[in-house]
Design an enzyme around this catalytic site. Structure first.
Site, PDB file in Angstrom:
ATOM      1  CB  CYS A 158       5.581  -5.604   9.460  1.00  0.00           C
ATOM      2  SG  CYS A 158       6.792  -4.883  10.599  1.00  0.00           S
ATOM      3  CB  CYS A 202       0.501   1.074   8.007  1.00  0.00           C
ATOM      4  SG  CYS A 202       1.049   0.215   9.465  1.00  0.00           S
ATOM      5  CD  GLU A 253      -2.489  -0.973   2.831  1.00  0.00           C
ATOM      6  OE1 GLU A 253      -3.200  -1.919   3.152  1.00  0.00           O
ATOM      7  OE2 GLU A 253      -2.301   0.020   3.555  1.00  0.00           O
TER       8      GLU A 253
END
Ligand code: SF4
Length: 382
Positions: free
Chosen positions: A120, A366, A92
């Site tokens: 992540c 996020c 993104e």
């Protein structure tokens, strides 16, 4: 054989290669103009390069561009882009106008929030990006392309409604001819821990900063980290003057450790020492990002240690009311609690701002759009 991408190459690397090929030096400038000013996506568009040179480039380099999967715009004109990479991974980027229409001002200046990894590994408890773990690091060109692909999209698309007619026209015309940059501020704060992909990030930022590349000033580039101490020190020793933001979210080890597993490896004392080193080397103000989460880190007991830390490091504090993530239990504090926290910080002499999350209505925290899309694709595949 996987070819290296041309947009992962620094000018010097290309110059050395072209010298081996005995290609005249001016061809390099022409190539870089096609890549970073005209933002072309195929070798064939590079019409002033000889055909045999283009063939040679094609044999030695790939020229990848990001494929747009989904674009979401919000009422305040923040826009989120979900990109599909060559291996079908999703990442993104979020585009944020400098002055949202919410406040009635026009702007053709935009900040782009860029991703650096697919997923992540750091598992912050409030974050959608870490929910399904880490998949891979982005290559330098995949970071660089986030800027170019959005500008490409805008040169043919519609500008946010808050851009005034004249600046909209000027910008669009400029983007089409390559004489304007839509993105003039970068925050490296999207999916992933940027400093865990240190070498690729630095390479990408060098390209985005260089006058022959993106031309975005280093002081307009903010790198955000959850607190990787050795890499903060390494970054302090780099020549480029990037801004540093720390995702702090807790001012004591107890509170921070509950929501950020990284704090166990690098507790606040070590993090503060690394920030001090950065601040002394660069002489620049550091920013602390502090997401206010109800009942977690919004008590007035956090204000005192946060104020002390901020003053010691000459840091500015950005308070961000938590953006609800589906599947996670956290809530945003009420507005009076947010205001009180801000007031108490300011009363202790700290420079602080309280931000309304601009992409609240489009899952701009996020990782959320990617997570939703991947989950619905998985459901479809079952
Ligand atoms: S906040 Fe940043 S470091 Fe933490 S899990 Fe999310 S993307 Fe990773």
């Amino acid at each position: 054989m996987v070819l290296p991408d041309i947009k992962s190459q620094a000018r010097e690397e290309l110059a050395a290669r072209f010298a081996e090929w005995t290609v005249p030096a001016y061809r390099l400038d022409q190539l870089l103009h096609w890549l970073y000013v005209r933002r072309v996506t195929s070798w064939d568009e590079m019409s002033n390069l000889p055909r045999d040179f283009r063939e040679k480039l094609r044999e030695h380099f790939s020229l990848q561009s990001l494929e747009l999967d989904t674009k979401q715009g919000s009422r305040d004109t923040t826009q989120k882009f979900l990109w599909r990479l060559a291996d079908h991974s999703l990442i993104e980027s979020v585009l944020i106008p400098a002055n949202p229409s919410l406040y009635g001002e026009a702007s053709d200046r935009h900040t782009l929030c860029v991703s650096t990894q697919v997923g992540c590994a750091y598992g912050c408890k409030f974050c959608a990006s870490g929910l399904e773990g880490w998949k891979r690091n982005l290559e330098p060109h995949e970071i660089v392309e986030q800027v170019l692909a959005i500008e490409r999209d805008y040169s043919g698309g519609t500008l946010p409604t808050n851009a005034s007619r004249s600046s909209e026209d000027r910008l669009k015309a400029g983007l089409q001819t390559g004489s304007e940059r839509l993105v003039n501020n970068l925050v490296i704060m999207g999916m992933g821990e940027p400093l865990a992909n240190y070498d690729h990030l630095l390479k990408a930022l060098t390209i985005l900063n260089a006058p022959w590349g993106g031309g975005i000033g280093a002081r307009k580039i903010t790198i955000s980290t959850s607190g990787l101490v050795p890499q903060i020190r390494k970054l302090a020793d780099e020549a480029l003057q990037f801004r540093l933001a720390i995702s702090l979210h807790g001012a004591t080890d107890e509170v921070r450790g509950k929501i950020m597993p990284v704090n166990k490896k690098y507790p606040l004392k070590e993090l503060a020492a690394a920030c001090e080193y950065y601040q002394k080397k660069k002489g620049r103000m550091i920013t602390f990002e502090y997401i206010l989460m109800a009942g977690v880190n919004d008590s007035l007991e956090q204000v005192e240690p946060l104020a002390k830390l901020a003053q010691k490091l000459h840091a500015k504090v950005n308070l961000i009311p938590y953006n609800k993530v589906e599947g996670l239990p956290w809530e945003r504090p009420s507005e009076p609690v947010q205001e009180q926290f801000l007031k108490n910080l300011e009363a202790r002499g700290v420079t602080a701002t309280l931000r309304r999350e601009k992409g609240h209505d489009i899952d701009a925290a996020c990782g959320q759009l990617r997570l939703k899309t991947e989950r619905s694709l998985n459901t479809l595949a079952q």
